[in-house]
Design an enzyme around this catalytic site. Structure first.
Site, mmCIF file in Angstrom:
data_model
loop_
_atom_site.group_PDB
_atom_site.id
_atom_site.type_symbol
_atom_site.label_atom_id
_atom_site.label_comp_id
_atom_site.label_asym_id
_atom_site.label_seq_id
_atom_site.Cartn_x
_atom_site.Cartn_y
_atom_site.Cartn_z
ATOM 1 N NE ARG A 23 -4.008 -0.456 0.630
ATOM 2 C CZ ARG A 23 -5.092 -0.760 1.341
ATOM 3 N NH1 ARG A 23 -5.232 -1.960 1.826
ATOM 4 N NH2 ARG A 23 -6.041 0.108 1.527
ATOM 5 N NE ARG A 27 -6.421 6.357 3.222
ATOM 6 C CZ ARG A 27 -7.279 5.539 3.830
ATOM 7 N NH1 ARG A 27 -8.462 5.962 4.152
ATOM 8 N NH2 ARG A 27 -6.942 4.298 4.106
ATOM 9 N NE ARG A 36 -9.060 9.000 -2.240
ATOM 10 C CZ ARG A 36 -10.208 9.465 -1.818
ATOM 11 N NH1 ARG A 36 -10.836 10.405 -2.494
ATOM 12 N NH2 ARG A 36 -10.759 9.007 -0.709
ATOM 13 C CG ASP A 72 -9.177 -1.937 -3.581
ATOM 14 O OD1 ASP A 72 -8.502 -1.385 -2.698
ATOM 15 O OD2 ASP A 72 -9.989 -2.842 -3.350
ATOM 16 C CE1 TYR A 149 -13.101 -6.224 2.109
ATOM 17 C CE2 TYR A 149 -11.526 -7.858 1.346
ATOM 18 C CZ TYR A 149 -11.833 -6.767 2.130
ATOM 19 O OH TYR A 149 -10.888 -6.214 2.948
HETATM 20 O O1 CP3 Z 1 0.002 -1.231 -2.661
HETATM 21 C C1 CP3 Z 1 -0.387 -0.253 -3.316
HETATM 22 O O2 CP3 Z 1 0.008 0.921 -3.090
HETATM 23 C C2 CP3 Z 1 -1.286 -0.506 -4.501
HETATM 24 C C3 CP3 Z 1 -2.668 -0.184 -4.330
HETATM 25 C C4 CP3 Z 1 -3.561 -1.044 -3.457
HETATM 26 C C5 CP3 Z 1 -4.721 -0.511 -2.827
HETATM 27 N N1 CP3 Z 1 -5.400 -1.536 -2.246
HETATM 28 C C6 CP3 Z 1 -5.119 0.916 -2.846
HETATM 29 C C7 CP3 Z 1 -6.112 1.405 -1.879
HETATM 30 C C8 CP3 Z 1 -3.538 -2.419 -3.172
HETATM 31 C C9 CP3 Z 1 -2.507 -3.461 -3.563
HETATM 32 C C10 CP3 Z 1 -4.715 -2.723 -2.421
HETATM 33 C C11 CP3 Z 1 -5.070 -4.088 -1.991
HETATM 34 C C12 CP3 Z 1 -6.212 -4.286 -1.098
HETATM 35 N N2 CP3 Z 1 -7.407 -3.643 -1.097
HETATM 36 C C13 CP3 Z 1 -6.276 -5.303 -0.103
HETATM 37 C C14 CP3 Z 1 -5.215 -6.336 0.172
HETATM 38 C C15 CP3 Z 1 -4.082 -5.801 0.947
HETATM 39 C C16 CP3 Z 1 -4.390 -5.381 2.340
HETATM 40 O O3 CP3 Z 1 -4.126 -4.208 2.658
HETATM 41 O O4 CP3 Z 1 -4.878 -6.207 3.107
HETATM 42 C C17 CP3 Z 1 -7.537 -5.215 0.510
HETATM 43 C C18 CP3 Z 1 -8.045 -6.068 1.654
HETATM 44 C C19 CP3 Z 1 -8.235 -4.145 -0.133
HETATM 45 C C20 CP3 Z 1 -9.628 -3.685 0.144
HETATM 46 C C21 CP3 Z 1 -9.667 -2.274 0.598
HETATM 47 N N3 CP3 Z 1 -9.415 -1.179 -0.201
HETATM 48 C C22 CP3 Z 1 -9.998 -1.797 1.891
HETATM 49 C C23 CP3 Z 1 -10.349 -2.676 3.080
HETATM 50 C C24 CP3 Z 1 -9.950 -0.401 1.846
HETATM 51 C C25 CP3 Z 1 -10.349 0.549 2.935
HETATM 52 C C26 CP3 Z 1 -9.344 0.670 3.982
HETATM 53 C C27 CP3 Z 1 -8.271 1.622 3.560
HETATM 54 O O5 CP3 Z 1 -7.095 1.279 3.639
HETATM 55 O O6 CP3 Z 1 -8.650 2.736 3.166
HETATM 56 C C28 CP3 Z 1 -9.529 -0.030 0.525
HETATM 57 C C29 CP3 Z 1 -9.301 1.342 0.012
HETATM 58 C C30 CP3 Z 1 -7.964 1.629 -0.614
HETATM 59 N N4 CP3 Z 1 -7.262 0.794 -1.445
HETATM 60 C C31 CP3 Z 1 -7.238 2.850 -0.507
HETATM 61 C C32 CP3 Z 1 -6.079 2.716 -1.298
HETATM 62 C C33 CP3 Z 1 -5.022 3.755 -1.550
HETATM 63 C C34 CP3 Z 1 -7.674 4.094 0.267
HETATM 64 C C35 CP3 Z 1 -8.625 4.837 -0.590
HETATM 65 C C36 CP3 Z 1 -8.604 6.311 -0.353
HETATM 66 O O7 CP3 Z 1 -7.806 7.011 -0.992
HETATM 67 O O8 CP3 Z 1 -9.428 6.771 0.438
#
Ligand code: CP3
Length: 349
Positions: A23, A27, A36, A72, A149
């Site tokens: 990730r 943010r 964003r 995502d 999910y």
């Molecule tokens: O690694 C990276 O930088 C690449 C981008 C990436 C995102 N999500 C961007 C994201 C990757 C590889 C993911 C994978 C992902 N998404 C997983 C598996 C890895 C992990 O962290 O467990 C899961 C479970 C998700 C599902 C998901 N997406 C959740 C639960 C959330 C909300 C919680 C959170 O962290 O905000 C997201 C949103 C998300 N995915 C954001 C980002 C940058 C935040 C969105 C925002 O800008 O508000």
């Protein structure tokens, strides 16, 4: 190109331990927050020029050894026909969760490459823009984590609907998993064709399962994805695209995880990485495993922990430094940059 990350994945000799951060685009970076403010998360994922820009932000800001596609794990779920929203408070929300045959039958498992052409366009832009810098990692959710999910409708505390489906309507679960597995496989093939140079499968929630249930209800589908990719002629032509498999809370499952066939196993911080290496053997490389919260420590303490992990991982076939899970939004950026620099300095041969 700096291909040290790819070499460590394959277990080849490297001048220093490569590092990237799960990730890493997100943010905790001001540059990301700025974009964003103007655009919601899903639209950002679907706008290739901007998705490419935020993918490169941490490469510029931190000097990491790999870029990971900005997207995502739930993007292909939407492409299968489910309605996806991201709420600031609750995270991802799938409005009509999968609970019966009719909803599984409605899911589509084909035409993905076309529906997700914005992802392939992002990858193509990135390969051009990253050309002489670092390799690009593509990714997908592993089938079990994707299915949680789809069945729960979002993030869950105890995954009751998922385990109920597994235990009470096993055939329904199997039908859903077949569709999800097909989707993940096609999606990853398309990413590799578009130019992804390594792949990570995220099985964030598989650690909730007992070893026996993991073996019966999660592992077979991961194995199938990896085997199909490895047997695929397209992949051979593109020569050795390493596959990384990450399981959250993997400690009880390592002996099973090893049988999935991945080239690299991601380790969370609840298991010492030397212990994981002993249990995994020398046919795989490892990735990890700093506690994401350790980045809130003073720099001298971060230094101790970085050194400890590097020392514990010396016996690995290959080691890629990473956190044990995704970086947290509140993390101080200067500590992240310092951590990347420490990994490079302390591991240099
Ligand atoms: O690694 C990276 O930088 C690449 C981008 C990436 C995102 N999500 C961007 C994201 C990757 C590889 C993911 C994978 C992902 N998404 C997983 C598996 C890895 C992990 O962290 O467990 C899961 C479970 C998700 C599902 C998901 N997406 C959740 C639960 C959330 C909300 C919680 C959170 O962290 O905000 C997201 C949103 C998300 N995915 C954001 C980002 C940058 C935040 C969105 C925002 O800008 O508000």
């Amino acid at each position: 190109m700096n291909d040290i990350f790819l070499r460590a994945c394959r277990g080849e000799a490297v001048p220093y331990t490569p590092v990237w951060i799960m990730r890493q685009a997100g943010r905790y970076l001001k540059q990301y927050q700025k974009i964003r403010k103007k655009i919601d998360f899903l639209t950002l994922c679907k706008t290739p020029e901007l998705a490419a820009e935020v993918t490169i932000q941490p490469v510029d800001a931190l000097g990491v050894d790999a870029a990971i596609l900005f997207s995502d794990i739930l993007i292909p779920v939407e492409a299968m026909g489910m309605r996806l929203k991201f709420s600031e408070k609750k995270g991802p929300v799938l409005e009509y969760p999968i609970r019966d045959n009719a909803s599984v039958n409605k899911l589509s498992a084909s035409g993905l490459e076309k529906n997700l052409n914005f992802v392939m366009d992002t990858i193509k832009i990135l390969r051009k823009e990253l050309k002489d810098r670092v390799p690009l990692i593509g990714f997908a959710g592993a089938p079990f984590t994707m299915a949680t999910y789809m069945i729960e409708g979002g993030t869950s505390r105890n995954f009751l609907h998922t385990t109920k489906m597994i235990f009470q309507t096993t055939d329904l679960y199997a039908a859903l998993m077949d569709k999800v597995t097909q989707t993940v496989t096609e999606y990853l093939k398309a990413q590799i064709k578009a130019g992804a140079q390594a792949i990570q499968l995220f099985d964030t929630w598989a650690g909730i399962l007992s070893p026996g249930d993991y073996k019966d209800y999660a592992l077979p589908y991961v194995k199938e994805v990896i085997k199909t990719l490895k047997d695929w002629k397209g992949l051979k032509k593109i020569e050795n695209v390493p596959i990384i498999y990450y399981v959250g809370e993997c400690g009880g499952l390592l002996e099973e995880i090893k049988r999935g066939g991945a080239d690299v196993i991601g380790i969370d911080w609840r298991t010492n990485i030397d212990d994981a290496i002993k249990r995994l053997g020398n046919n795989v490389s490892v990735q990890g495993n700093l506690d994401p919260c350790a980045l809130f420590l003073p720099k001298e303490k971060i230094e101790e922990r970085v050194k400890e992990i590097l020392n514990r991982a010396v016996s690995a076939r290959g080691h890629i430094f990473n956190l044990g899970h995704g970086i947290l939004p509140e993390t101080p950026v200067e500590n992240v940059a310092a951590m990347v620099e420490m990994v490079h300095r302390f591991s240099r041969k």
